[in-house]
Design a protein around this motif. Structure first.
Motif, mmCIF file in Angstrom:
data_model
loop_
_atom_site.group_PDB
_atom_site.id
_atom_site.type_symbol
_atom_site.label_atom_id
_atom_site.label_comp_id
_atom_site.label_asym_id
_atom_site.label_seq_id
_atom_site.Cartn_x
_atom_site.Cartn_y
_atom_site.Cartn_z
ATOM 1 N N THR A 197 0.829 -1.221 0.000
ATOM 2 C CA THR A 197 0.000 0.000 0.000
ATOM 3 C C THR A 197 0.859 1.266 0.000
ATOM 4 O O THR A 197 0.801 2.080 0.927
ATOM 5 N N PRO A 198 1.684 1.474 -1.051
ATOM 6 C CA PRO A 198 2.526 2.676 -1.111
ATOM 7 C C PRO A 198 1.682 3.945 -1.186
ATOM 8 O O PRO A 198 0.533 3.915 -1.659
ATOM 9 N N GLU A 199 2.230 5.060 -0.707
ATOM 10 C CA GLU A 199 1.498 6.328 -0.731
ATOM 11 C C GLU A 199 1.129 6.738 -2.148
ATOM 12 O O GLU A 199 0.109 7.396 -2.362
ATOM 13 N N THR A 200 1.946 6.389 -3.106
ATOM 14 C CA THR A 200 1.607 6.590 -4.509
ATOM 15 C C THR A 200 2.142 5.423 -5.319
ATOM 16 O O THR A 200 3.194 4.862 -4.998
ATOM 17 N N THR A 201 1.390 5.047 -6.328
ATOM 18 C CA THR A 201 1.854 4.008 -7.236
ATOM 19 C C THR A 201 2.333 4.605 -8.562
ATOM 20 O O THR A 201 2.713 3.869 -9.469
ATOM 21 N N ASP A 202 2.313 5.924 -8.673
ATOM 22 C CA ASP A 202 2.820 6.571 -9.880
ATOM 23 C C ASP A 202 4.343 6.484 -9.917
ATOM 24 O O ASP A 202 5.007 6.661 -8.892
ATOM 25 N N PHE A 203 4.878 6.217 -11.094
ATOM 26 C CA PHE A 203 6.329 6.121 -11.219
ATOM 27 C C PHE A 203 6.773 6.619 -12.583
ATOM 28 O O PHE A 203 5.983 6.705 -13.533
ATOM 29 N N VAL A 204 8.042 6.947 -12.670
ATOM 30 C CA VAL A 204 8.725 7.166 -13.943
ATOM 31 C C VAL A 204 10.073 6.474 -13.829
ATOM 32 O O VAL A 204 10.726 6.547 -12.788
ATOM 33 N N TYR A 205 10.464 5.784 -14.891
ATOM 34 C CA TYR A 205 11.817 5.218 -14.955
ATOM 35 C C TYR A 205 12.591 5.981 -16.012
ATOM 36 O O TYR A 205 12.065 6.279 -17.098
ATOM 37 N N ALA A 206 13.844 6.308 -15.711
ATOM 38 C CA ALA A 206 14.660 7.060 -16.666
ATOM 39 C C ALA A 206 16.120 6.686 -16.530
ATOM 40 O O ALA A 206 16.568 6.219 -15.475
ATOM 41 N N ASP A 207 16.856 6.860 -17.607
ATOM 42 C CA ASP A 207 18.307 6.877 -17.506
ATOM 43 C C ASP A 207 18.790 8.223 -18.027
ATOM 44 O O ASP A 207 18.016 8.983 -18.621
ATOM 45 N N ALA A 208 20.026 8.554 -17.757
ATOM 46 C CA ALA A 208 20.518 9.890 -18.091
ATOM 47 C C ALA A 208 22.018 9.861 -18.327
ATOM 48 O O ALA A 208 22.713 8.918 -17.919
ATOM 49 N N TYR A 209 22.515 10.880 -18.966
ATOM 50 C CA TYR A 209 23.947 11.023 -19.184
ATOM 51 C C TYR A 209 24.281 12.501 -19.325
ATOM 52 O O TYR A 209 23.418 13.329 -19.650
ATOM 53 N N ALA A 210 25.512 12.812 -19.016
ATOM 54 C CA ALA A 210 25.982 14.197 -19.067
ATOM 55 C C ALA A 210 26.915 14.390 -20.243
ATOM 56 O O ALA A 210 27.782 13.551 -20.514
ATOM 57 N N GLN A 211 26.717 15.481 -20.950
ATOM 58 C CA GLN A 211 27.626 15.909 -22.003
ATOM 59 C C GLN A 211 28.050 17.335 -21.675
ATOM 60 O O GLN A 211 27.307 18.284 -21.918
ATOM 61 N N GLY A 212 29.223 17.448 -21.060
ATOM 62 C CA GLY A 212 29.632 18.749 -20.554
ATOM 63 C C GLY A 212 28.723 19.157 -19.423
ATOM 64 O O GLY A 212 28.501 18.409 -18.478
ATOM 65 N N SER A 213 28.132 20.324 -19.534
ATOM 66 C CA SER A 213 27.217 20.810 -18.498
ATOM 67 C C SER A 213 25.767 20.451 -18.797
ATOM 68 O O SER A 213 24.880 20.747 -17.991
ATOM 69 N N THR A 214 25.532 19.801 -19.930
ATOM 70 C CA THR A 214 24.171 19.452 -20.336
ATOM 71 C C THR A 214 23.827 18.045 -19.871
ATOM 72 O O THR A 214 24.596 17.109 -20.077
ATOM 73 N N GLY A 255 27.548 7.992 -10.282
ATOM 74 C CA GLY A 255 26.567 9.071 -10.305
ATOM 75 C C GLY A 255 27.059 10.267 -11.097
ATOM 76 O O GLY A 255 26.874 11.411 -10.690
ATOM 77 N N THR A 256 27.696 10.038 -12.240
ATOM 78 C CA THR A 256 28.310 11.119 -13.011
ATOM 79 C C THR A 256 27.341 12.254 -13.267
ATOM 80 O O THR A 256 27.636 13.419 -13.002
ATOM 81 N N TRP A 257 26.157 11.938 -13.788
ATOM 82 C CA TRP A 257 25.200 12.994 -14.095
ATOM 83 C C TRP A 257 24.560 13.547 -12.829
ATOM 84 O O TRP A 257 24.240 14.737 -12.758
ATOM 85 N N LEU A 258 24.414 12.691 -11.806
ATOM 86 C CA LEU A 258 23.838 13.170 -10.552
ATOM 87 C C LEU A 258 24.744 14.185 -9.866
ATOM 88 O O LEU A 258 24.272 15.134 -9.239
ATOM 89 N N ASP A 259 26.045 13.979 -9.985
ATOM 90 C CA ASP A 259 26.986 14.915 -9.368
ATOM 91 C C ASP A 259 26.782 16.328 -9.885
ATOM 92 O O ASP A 259 26.943 17.306 -9.152
ATOM 93 N N LYS A 260 26.404 16.455 -11.142
ATOM 94 C CA LYS A 260 26.238 17.768 -11.749
ATOM 95 C C LYS A 260 24.950 18.473 -11.315
ATOM 96 O O LYS A 260 24.744 19.646 -11.607
#
Length: 324
Positions: free
Chosen positions: A197-214, A273-278
């Motif tokens: 019984t989670p507070e919300t069952t809505d989710f998004v899954y994503a992956d990401a990458y950094a190119q310079g500052s973007t 966490g390369t992109w997370l660090d940014k």
């Protein structure tokens, strides 16, 4: 698209992490192809007729999903495209240490393929004029081209691909058992999510990458395998942006992903966490509800989001662990 994934996500390297419930089936004598088995005629994902004198035993795989499928069926490929990449990105089934590398996915080493002396090459087809298929067809090498994804019904496509490969190698019985285990994993996950019984069952899954500052973010929307698996166990995929017709993949940035609201945001586990660090100190990111409510969760490293039944089991287990 998947053949360029390694380049696009070069900054998002994964480590090998063994996952529960993904052990390779041990084939008994009834699972072994009979030496007296007759010819096999198949229609592959490109609509081609593939004729084999009997179950293929020496198989080369040019795509990681197909490699995983062969291993799950109890077949060790004689050659695999990008052995190191497979062992990094896909931990559902382990390759033997001495597996021959036959080049890159999409750019295989044809000499290495021929030297493996395969009786079948399995690959993912990217249209009726797929260059790799055409080149292999010029030589006396049987080719089974399969569709790796179909956003209309990605889970059904996964099962169809797995079953087709099983037919080619004479392992239909093993395939039935593996798919039954996947179905049971899904049913168990449904129960676990409902009980949590989670507070919300809505989710998004994503992956990401950094190119310079973007920072480029790729949400898995409707039609993605991972999105379908989440919804099948009782969650709701909240990404409604435009996605591609095969893999259900979208594209956005930090501002775009922050607008999904109070969801569970799952993402591909990373080494550093390369992109997370940014994103440290980014006000838009830090104000996003999934960050402030601590609903930002990495999947265990080494879960291949474009895999077969064993990877799918890892996915549903990760979803349950994230919401329970």
């Amino acid at each position: 698209m998947r053949r360029t994934l390694t380049t696009a996500l070069a900054a998002t390297s994964l480590l090998v992490l063994a996952a529960c419930g993904t052990s390779q089936p041990s084939a008994d004598e009834s699972d072994e192809p009979s030496p007296d088995s007759g010819p096999i005629t198949l229609t592959d994902g490109a609509g081609r007729t593939v004729e084999l004198p009997g179950p293929a035993e020496k198989v080369v795989s040019l795509e990681w999903q197909m490699t995983e499928d062969l291993l799950a069926l109890g077949v060790d490929p004689v050659g695999v495209a990008d052995v190191k990449g497979y062992s990094t990105w896909n931990t559902a089934e382990s390759l033997p240490a001495d597996t021959t590398d036959v080049g890159l996915r999409g750019e295989p080493n044809y000499d290495a393929i021929y030297q493996s002396d395969p009786d079948l090459v399995v690959l993912e087809v990217y249209g009726p004029d797929d260059a790799v298929v055409k080149r292999l067809e010029k030589y006396d090498v049987p080719v089974l081209a399969v569709l790796g994804a179909d956003a209309k019904d990605p889970l059904a496509q996964l099962k169809e691909t797995f079953t087709l490969i099983a037919q080619a190698v004479g392992k239909e019985g093993v395939a039935e058992d593996v798919l039954a285990e996947l179905d049971q994993s899904i049913e168990d996950a449904k129960t676990a999510v409902a009980d949590a019984t989670p507070e919300t069952t809505d989710f998004v899954y994503a992956d990401a990458y950094a190119q310079g500052s973007t920072i480029s973010i790729r949400p898995y929307g409707q039609g993605s395998l991972i999105g379908e698996l989440g919804e099948t166990i009782g969650l709701t995929n909240a990404w409604t942006g435009e996605v591609d017709p095969a893999y259900g993949l979208g594209s956005t940035d930090v501002e775009g992903i922050a607008q999904v609201g109070d969801v569970h945001l799952f993402y591909t586990g990373t080494e550093s966490g390369t992109w997370l660090d940014k994103l440290s100190g980014n006000p838009v990111w830090e104000a996003a509800p999934f960050v402030t409510n601590d609903r930002f969760t990495p999947f265990p490293e080494g879960i291949w989001t474009f895999g077969g039944p064993r990877s799918a089991q890892q996915v549903v287990d990760a979803f349950v662990a994230g919401v329970a």
